[in-house]
Design a protein around this motif. Sequence first.
Motif, short mmCIF file in Angstrom:
data_model
loop_
_atom_site.label_atom_id
_atom_site.label_comp_id
_atom_site.label_asym_id
_atom_site.label_seq_id
_atom_site.Cartn_x
_atom_site.Cartn_y
_atom_site.Cartn_z
N ALA A 87 20.47 -8.89 -10.54
CA ALA A 87 19.68 -7.88 -11.24
C ALA A 87 18.19 -8.04 -10.96
O ALA A 87 17.47 -7.05 -10.79
N LEU A 88 17.73 -9.30 -10.89
CA LEU A 88 16.31 -9.53 -10.65
C LEU A 88 15.96 -9.62 -9.18
O LEU A 88 14.78 -9.50 -8.81
N GLU A 89 16.95 -9.84 -8.33
CA GLU A 89 16.65 -9.98 -6.90
C GLU A 89 16.04 -8.70 -6.34
O GLU A 89 15.17 -8.75 -5.47
N ALA A 90 16.47 -7.55 -6.86
CA ALA A 90 15.89 -6.29 -6.39
C ALA A 90 14.40 -6.21 -6.71
O ALA A 90 13.62 -5.65 -5.95
N VAL A 91 14.01 -6.77 -7.87
CA VAL A 91 12.60 -6.79 -8.23
C VAL A 91 11.85 -7.75 -7.32
O VAL A 91 10.74 -7.44 -6.84
N PHE A 92 12.43 -8.91 -7.06
CA PHE A 92 11.77 -9.86 -6.17
C PHE A 92 11.68 -9.33 -4.73
O PHE A 92 10.78 -9.72 -3.99
N GLU A 93 12.60 -8.45 -4.34
CA GLU A 93 12.47 -7.82 -3.03
C GLU A 93 11.21 -6.97 -2.97
O GLU A 93 10.49 -6.96 -1.96
N GLU B 136 14.67 0.21 -9.67
CA GLU B 136 15.00 0.73 -11.00
C GLU B 136 14.30 -0.01 -12.13
O GLU B 136 13.83 0.61 -13.09
N LEU B 137 14.20 -1.33 -12.06
CA LEU B 137 13.62 -2.10 -13.17
C LEU B 137 12.11 -2.21 -13.11
O LEU B 137 11.48 -2.63 -14.09
N VAL B 138 11.49 -1.87 -11.99
CA VAL B 138 10.06 -2.13 -11.80
C VAL B 138 9.22 -1.06 -12.51
O VAL B 138 9.36 0.14 -12.25
N SER B 139 8.33 -1.52 -13.41
CA SER B 139 7.43 -0.59 -14.11
C SER B 139 6.01 -0.65 -13.56
O SER B 139 5.22 0.26 -13.78
N GLY B 140 5.68 -1.72 -12.84
CA GLY B 140 4.37 -1.86 -12.22
C GLY B 140 4.47 -2.85 -11.07
O GLY B 140 5.31 -3.75 -11.10
N VAL B 141 3.63 -2.66 -10.04
CA VAL B 141 3.72 -3.54 -8.88
C VAL B 141 2.36 -3.57 -8.18
O VAL B 141 1.62 -2.58 -8.21
N GLY B 142 2.05 -4.71 -7.57
CA GLY B 142 0.79 -4.76 -6.85
C GLY B 142 0.43 -6.15 -6.36
O GLY B 142 1.25 -7.08 -6.37
N PHE B 143 -0.80 -6.26 -5.90
CA PHE B 143 -1.37 -7.50 -5.38
C PHE B 143 -2.57 -7.88 -6.24
O PHE B 143 -3.39 -7.02 -6.59
N ALA C 169 -4.62 -16.65 6.55
CA ALA C 169 -4.99 -17.68 7.51
C ALA C 169 -5.78 -18.81 6.85
O ALA C 169 -5.75 -19.95 7.31
N ASP C 170 -6.48 -18.51 5.76
CA ASP C 170 -7.30 -19.51 5.08
C ASP C 170 -6.62 -20.11 3.86
O ASP C 170 -7.27 -20.75 3.04
N GLY C 171 -5.32 -19.87 3.71
CA GLY C 171 -4.60 -20.46 2.58
C GLY C 171 -4.24 -19.43 1.53
O GLY C 171 -4.04 -18.25 1.83
N PHE C 172 -4.18 -19.88 0.28
CA PHE C 172 -3.74 -19.03 -0.83
C PHE C 172 -4.68 -17.84 -0.98
O PHE C 172 -5.88 -17.98 -1.14
N ALA C 173 -4.11 -16.63 -0.95
CA ALA C 173 -4.90 -15.41 -1.02
C ALA C 173 -4.74 -14.66 -2.33
O ALA C 173 -5.54 -13.77 -2.65
N GLY C 174 -3.71 -15.00 -3.10
CA GLY C 174 -3.45 -14.32 -4.36
C GLY C 174 -1.96 -14.24 -4.59
O GLY C 174 -1.18 -14.99 -3.99
N VAL C 175 -1.53 -13.31 -5.46
CA VAL C 175 -0.11 -13.16 -5.74
C VAL C 175 0.31 -11.71 -5.61
O VAL C 175 -0.46 -10.79 -5.92
N ALA C 176 1.52 -11.52 -5.14
CA ALA C 176 2.21 -10.23 -5.25
C ALA C 176 3.05 -10.31 -6.50
O ALA C 176 3.64 -11.35 -6.81
N ALA C 177 3.14 -9.20 -7.24
CA ALA C 177 3.83 -9.26 -8.52
C ALA C 177 4.41 -7.91 -8.90
O ALA C 177 4.02 -6.86 -8.34
N ALA C 178 5.36 -7.95 -9.83
CA ALA C 178 5.95 -6.73 -10.38
C ALA C 178 6.25 -6.95 -11.84
O ALA C 178 6.67 -8.05 -12.24
N ASP C 179 6.03 -5.92 -12.65
CA ASP C 179 6.34 -5.96 -14.08
C ASP C 179 7.69 -5.32 -14.35
O ASP C 179 8.08 -4.34 -13.71
#
Length: 266
Positions: free
Chosen positions: A29-35, A78-85, A168-178
């Motif tokens: 159920a959550l794998e689709a969100v993580f995709e 279906e479960l995603v209400s918000g998404v971004g970087f 290229a310079d390391g950690f740039a931030g996070v991708a996320a979904a609500d």
Amino acid sequence: MSRSAGLAVAAAAGGSRAEERVAARVGLALEAVFEAVAETGADTAALLGRVRSRGRRPVSADLAALRPGLHLRLRRAELVSGVGFVAAPGLLADVPGRLEWWQVAAGGEVRPLLLDLDPGRSAYADYTHWEWFALPRDTGLRAVAGPYVDYLCSDEYSLTLSAPVHGADGFAGVAAADVYLRHFEAAVLPLLRQLPRAAHLVNARGRVAASADPAHLAGSLTRGPDFAAVLKGARGVDDGGRRLVPCRGVPLVLVVGGSEGPGGGG
């Protein structure tokens, strides 16, 4: 082995198989969100690489190139209400921080999150302490944060699924979904209620993500072992009368049985 002992072993084995099946279905159920999170991360890393190849640092306007993909994921998942970087501080040359975030409004309209991140005016200027940002940054792994009241985006009780993005310079931030908690509960509570013993789901820090157990309310903390260590295992483990089963590829643990109460909501 006596007949009664054999029946007990068979019942335990059947219960274990049921718990594994439920944990696997929660994971699906959550794998689709993580995709959706992974696609956003891949798009962002590619964008940052293109900007770097031009010999300059990225600026906030560059992130507009992510929008077609974000809009597609909002309509498709279906479960995603918000998404971004969410950019790490210092990534962008023109602003200290930035969320390129899109969400679904009540009427189904896809709209941007317009957030004031000026450190002199906004209480949300430093988002780096939030669990959905800090966990992927600190562990390098994807995470499930919450549930919590999402004052930043929707004022809804929500979960945030996130993963680190590297350039290229390391950690740039996070991708996320609500994911709104009410939608997540509608997907997983019928599964939890199939089990013969009370069950709930916890994240890597023991926070209850959803529960069919009145002793463990969503948002509270569950006492127990190192749940992050449980997630590293391939199979369930027993812990003081409880069964702890990792949810097949997503950072949630299915906790079944036991009488130990919550540890508070801090």
